[in-house]
Motif scaffolding. Structure first.
Motif, PDB file in Angstrom:
ATOM      1  N   GLU A  68      32.480 -20.480  -9.706  1.00  0.00           N
ATOM      2  CA  GLU A  68      31.927 -19.666 -11.057  1.00  0.00           C
ATOM      3  C   GLU A  68      31.432 -20.713 -11.794  1.00  0.00           C
ATOM      4  O   GLU A  68      32.194 -21.677 -12.097  1.00  0.00           O
ATOM      5  CB  GLU A  68      32.835 -18.759 -11.381  1.00  0.00           C
ATOM      6  CG  GLU A  68      32.757 -17.796 -12.795  1.00  0.00           C
ATOM      7  CD  GLU A  68      33.896 -17.211 -13.207  1.00  0.00           C
ATOM      8  OE1 GLU A  68      34.508 -17.623 -14.157  1.00  0.00           O
ATOM      9  OE2 GLU A  68      34.065 -16.043 -12.634  1.00  0.00           O
ATOM     10  N   GLU A  69      30.221 -20.359 -12.760  1.00  0.00           N
ATOM     11  CA  GLU A  69      29.944 -21.314 -13.564  1.00  0.00           C
ATOM     12  C   GLU A  69      30.541 -21.073 -14.673  1.00  0.00           C
ATOM     13  O   GLU A  69      30.646 -19.846 -15.186  1.00  0.00           O
ATOM     14  CB  GLU A  69      28.349 -20.934 -14.052  1.00  0.00           C
ATOM     15  CG  GLU A  69      27.264 -21.432 -13.153  1.00  0.00           C
ATOM     16  CD  GLU A  69      25.814 -21.253 -13.627  1.00  0.00           C
ATOM     17  OE1 GLU A  69      25.257 -22.219 -13.884  1.00  0.00           O
ATOM     18  OE2 GLU A  69      25.690 -20.133 -13.999  1.00  0.00           O
ATOM     19  N   ARG A  70      31.056 -22.070 -15.629  1.00  0.00           N
ATOM     20  CA  ARG A  70      31.885 -21.749 -16.464  1.00  0.00           C
ATOM     21  C   ARG A  70      30.983 -21.230 -17.709  1.00  0.00           C
ATOM     22  O   ARG A  70      30.108 -22.098 -18.094  1.00  0.00           O
ATOM     23  CB  ARG A  70      32.443 -23.150 -16.875  1.00  0.00           C
ATOM     24  CG  ARG A  70      33.628 -23.452 -16.141  1.00  0.00           C
ATOM     25  CD  ARG A  70      34.488 -24.596 -16.422  1.00  0.00           C
ATOM     26  NE  ARG A  70      34.992 -24.278 -17.750  1.00  0.00           N
ATOM     27  CZ  ARG A  70      36.452 -25.012 -18.093  1.00  0.00           C
ATOM     28  NH1 ARG A  70      36.742 -25.760 -17.288  1.00  0.00           N
ATOM     29  NH2 ARG A  70      36.718 -24.400 -19.312  1.00  0.00           N
ATOM     30  N   GLY A  71      31.356 -20.053 -18.407  1.00  0.00           N
ATOM     31  CA  GLY A  71      30.167 -19.539 -19.352  1.00  0.00           C
ATOM     32  C   GLY A  71      28.823 -18.978 -18.730  1.00  0.00           C
ATOM     33  O   GLY A  71      28.150 -18.625 -19.445  1.00  0.00           O
ATOM     34  N   GLY A  72      28.749 -18.904 -17.640  1.00  0.00           N
ATOM     35  CA  GLY A  72      27.658 -18.560 -16.771  1.00  0.00           C
ATOM     36  C   GLY A  72      27.892 -17.580 -15.763  1.00  0.00           C
ATOM     37  O   GLY A  72      28.675 -16.338 -15.805  1.00  0.00           O
ATOM     38  N   ALA A  73      27.180 -17.824 -14.453  1.00  0.00           N
ATOM     39  CA  ALA A  73      27.039 -16.979 -13.522  1.00  0.00           C
ATOM     40  C   ALA A  73      28.613 -16.734 -12.846  1.00  0.00           C
ATOM     41  O   ALA A  73      29.308 -17.821 -12.728  1.00  0.00           O
ATOM     42  CB  ALA A  73      26.265 -17.573 -12.450  1.00  0.00           C
ATOM     43  N   PRO A  74      28.972 -15.654 -12.698  1.00  0.00           N
ATOM     44  CA  PRO A  74      30.407 -15.334 -12.238  1.00  0.00           C
ATOM     45  C   PRO A  74      30.560 -15.627 -10.649  1.00  0.00           C
ATOM     46  O   PRO A  74      31.403 -15.782 -10.283  1.00  0.00           O
ATOM     47  CB  PRO A  74      30.715 -14.007 -12.648  1.00  0.00           C
ATOM     48  CG  PRO A  74      29.290 -13.225 -12.620  1.00  0.00           C
ATOM     49  CD  PRO A  74      28.142 -14.321 -12.993  1.00  0.00           C
ATOM     50  N   PHE A  75      29.598 -15.844  -9.916  1.00  0.00           N
ATOM     51  CA  PHE A  75      29.724 -16.145  -8.588  1.00  0.00           C
ATOM     52  C   PHE A  75      28.280 -17.032  -8.121  1.00  0.00           C
ATOM     53  O   PHE A  75      27.286 -16.589  -8.287  1.00  0.00           O
ATOM     54  CB  PHE A  75      29.690 -14.935  -7.898  1.00  0.00           C
ATOM     55  CG  PHE A  75      29.758 -15.045  -6.281  1.00  0.00           C
ATOM     56  CD1 PHE A  75      31.073 -14.674  -5.554  1.00  0.00           C
ATOM     57  CD2 PHE A  75      28.699 -15.640  -5.450  1.00  0.00           C
ATOM     58  CE1 PHE A  75      31.325 -15.149  -4.322  1.00  0.00           C
ATOM     59  CE2 PHE A  75      28.890 -15.867  -4.098  1.00  0.00           C
ATOM     60  CZ  PHE A  75      30.242 -15.518  -3.323  1.00  0.00           C
TER      61      PHE A  75
END
Length: 180
Positions: A68-75
């Motif tokens: 998961e991107e921290r503060g971004g895309a969940p997957f």
């Protein structure tokens, strides 16, 4: 067993959630993403693969995590460690592997997440070695293995693929703990 999450500057490697199944299928059902695997997966096959990954985490506390991107895309994909469930000249062993969604490629996510997984494997789990393998045609994958410091150790026939299958031959890479 407690489930582990790993946190890096840009990424989090975390346990699975039900909402991860759809974006995983977007990778596993994509012919380009799966060109170095025996076949694209149906939704049911992709869900079953995710269930195997989740079961490994539930049993061991670690495995193939969702990236998961921290503060971004969940997957953005999956990266992690797995006990190899079949026999070969180098097993028993723990492998590292990755599948990153096409939209998230070429950003260094696979490398960053793999370094996190390797650090966990050698630091927390105290593994003596981690292996990786892929087909010779999967240049991006074996180049990443090299960038991670892994050393080529010849090739082998993947025991889950039948004789004569065009993807049966795989390259093996190894990384001993002292080099991680």
């Amino acid at each position: 067993m407690p489930m582990i999450s790993l946190h890096g500057p840009r990424l989090c490697l975390r346990p699975w959630r039900p909402e991860d199944l759809e974006p995983l299928f977007a990778i596993n059902g994509d012919p380009d993403s799966m060109r170095h695997f025996p076949a694209v997966m149906t939704r049911a096959q992709s869900d079953a693969w995710a269930e195997r990954m989740q079961t490994h985490i539930e049993c061991h506390g670690w495995g193939f995590w969702v990236v998961e991107e921290r503060g971004g895309a969940p997957f953005v994909g999956v990266v992690g460690l797995m006990n190899i469930p079949w026999s070969a000249r180098f097993t028993p062993a723990v492998e590292i592997g990755w599948r990153i969604s096409p939209a998230a490629r070429l950003r260094g996510y696979a490398k960053e997440a793999a370094r996190m997984a390797l650090g966990f494997g050698f630091g927390t789990l105290r593994l003596k070695e981690i292996v990786a393998f892929t087909t010779p045609e999967n240049v991006a994958s074996w180049r990443l293995m090299q960038q991670l410091g892994m050393q080529a150790d010849g090739d082998f026939d993947h025991p889950r693929l039948p004789e004569g299958h065009p993807l049966r031959r795989h390259l093996l890479y190894r990384l001993p703990a002292m080099e991680a």
